[in-house]
Design an enzyme around this catalytic site. Structure first.
Site, PDB file in Angstrom:
ATOM      1  N   GLU A  52     -69.508  -0.912  18.018  1.00 35.45           N
ATOM      2  CA  GLU A  52     -68.593  -1.152  16.882  1.00 35.45           C
ATOM      3  C   GLU A  52     -67.454  -0.149  16.755  1.00 35.45           C
ATOM      4  O   GLU A  52     -67.255   0.451  15.697  1.00 35.45           O
ATOM      5  CB  GLU A  52     -69.422  -1.198  15.581  1.00 35.45           C
ATOM      6  CG  GLU A  52     -70.505  -2.257  15.624  1.00 35.45           C
ATOM      7  CD  GLU A  52     -71.442  -2.245  14.416  1.00 35.45           C
ATOM      8  OE1 GLU A  52     -71.216  -1.468  13.474  1.00 35.45           O
ATOM      9  OE2 GLU A  52     -72.419  -3.017  14.419  1.00 35.45           O
ATOM     10  N   GLU A  69     -77.223  -9.742  18.967  1.00 36.20           N
ATOM     11  CA  GLU A  69     -77.835  -9.606  17.628  1.00 36.20           C
ATOM     12  C   GLU A  69     -77.672 -10.916  16.887  1.00 36.20           C
ATOM     13  O   GLU A  69     -77.096 -10.969  15.803  1.00 36.20           O
ATOM     14  CB  GLU A  69     -77.160  -8.468  16.843  1.00 36.20           C
ATOM     15  CG  GLU A  69     -77.228  -7.126  17.537  1.00 36.20           C
ATOM     16  CD  GLU A  69     -76.575  -5.995  16.744  1.00 36.20           C
ATOM     17  OE1 GLU A  69     -76.375  -6.148  15.526  1.00 36.20           O
ATOM     18  OE2 GLU A  69     -76.271  -4.965  17.348  1.00 36.20           O
TER      19      GLU A  69
END
Ligand code: 9MR
Length: 366
Positions: free
Chosen positions: A155, A260
């Site tokens: 991220e 995810e």
């Protein structure tokens, strides 16, 4: 003749029963991609036997939901705690699973000491480089040869394609990403290395991640795959937007992993009008506390299946699809982006039962 016909039918019946008994997600997807799930502390400690059954029956890949993050592995400088991570890796080995390490460098779940000196000021670039190197070499080195691949950086890029203004970025600039990949590769040259992020369907982010892949490759650094987290909901993103990113990353010369995956069944607070009355807002945001209405459940299963059909269509480029959790009961989505909701984002419900999409997926993949 009647006896022969009867025997044939019995045999056919027993084959069908046998087959449906044996068919699991991992068995039917074996020649397509790994199918994984994220383990929480209870799963790892063996304190949830029903989840254990689901995990070992249906999944051939695991990732740790939390225990390999830096705040748990190195809560104080030089003080490593590996007990749970060790148990996690052993779990994968005992069950012959593809084990992913998550994650080495992330601005979140990061212990405070990592970025600050004794006076609480930001450390110098030199000190941060040393700390990154020490953390990465210790962690990756400990599991050398036992972990298939690492989410090296998590991220780091925003939806508009700019770099996240994290402390890593503020102190080291863009350089912190290649450095992390370099340190990870030095610690285990055989481990696969991934860049992992969410909202990858935003064009700005997609392009920036492709550029990053190109830069790492141009410097001769190893990057095997881009991890598309895939925390989606019932409306966003569209399959086309998601697919455009799969194609873009593949064209950039790496494999894609769906790392995810989950699909919230609840309304998104970002997309709803503000209600002045708190109670009606809460009810509107948390509408299915007593179970998912049949129509919504059908819609959820259909959209989940469409996503899996997309993944199957790209099975040559997608090497793993991992769900972010095992059952709805323990999904992080029950607390995000609104706390205390009842969400339905995973393949197995609160009673550990497979949702309709699981059998449909098994039939399709078979
Ligand atoms: O599922 C994880 C949850 O238990 C933690 O509280 C949370 C802390 O930020 O992290 C969750 O996992 C995140 C993952 O590590 C990185 N991508 C987003 C996931 C959901 O927040």
């Amino acid at each position: 003749m009647r006896t022969a016909l009867f025997s044939f039918l019995v045999l056919l019946g027993s084959c069908a029963t046998h087959e449906s008994h044996e068919a699991t997600l991992k068995s039917v997807l074996a020649d397509k991609f790994h199918i994984g799930t994220a383990l929480n502390s209870w799963h790892i400690a063996g304190r949830d036997s029903m989840a254990h059954e689901v995990i070992t029956r249906h999944f051939d890949a695991i990732v740790a939901e939390n225990c390999m993050k830096s705040m748990y592995l190195q809560p104080r400088e030089g003080e490593f705690r590996f007990r749970e991570a060790d148990a996690f890796v052993r779990f994968g080995e005992e069950h012959h699973m593809h084990v992913t390490g998550h994650c080495l460098i992330w601005h979140s779940q990061l212990p405070h000491w990592f970025l600050t000196d004794d006076e609480g000021n930001d450390v110098s670039p030199e000190v941060l480089r040393q700390r990154m190197k020490s953390h990465i070499s210790t962690v990756v080195g400990r599991y050398k040869g036992r972990i298939k691949g690492w989410d090296v950086v998590n991220e780091a890029i925003m939806e508009d394609g700019s770099y996240r203004r994290s402390k890593f970025y503020e102190i080291l600039g863009e350089e912190f990403i290649p450095l992390a990949f370099q340190y990870a590769h030095e610690a285990d040259p055989d481990a696969e290395l991934y860049y992992n992020d969410y909202n990858m369907y935003f064009p700005g982010k997609r392009e920036a991640v492709c550029r990053l892949v190109g830069e790492l490759k141009a410097r001769g650094l190893r990057i095997d795959a881009v991890g598309m987290q895939g925390h989606v909901d019932m409306r966003h993103p569209s399959l086309e937007e998601f697919e455009a990113s799969i194609n873009a990353f593949t064209d950039a010369g790496v494999k894609v992993m769906i790392t995810e995956f989950d699909m919230s069944a609840l309304p998104s607070p970002w997309q709803s009008a503000n209600l002045s009355d708190t109670l009606s807002y809460e009810q509107r945001m948390n509408p299915y506390t007593d179970g998912l209405p049949e129509a919504v459940d059908a819609e959820w299963n259909e959209r989940m299946m469409q996503y899996f059909q997309l993944f199957l269509a790209h099975a040559d480029d997608i090497t793993r699809v991992t769900l972010w959790g095992v059952t709805d009961a323990t999904s992080w989505k029950n607390d995000f982006p609104v706390r205390g909701r009842t969400d339905y984002p995973l393949l197995f419900d609160r009673h550990y039962q497979p949702k309709a999409v699981v059998q449909q997926l098994i039939n399709t993949a078979r």
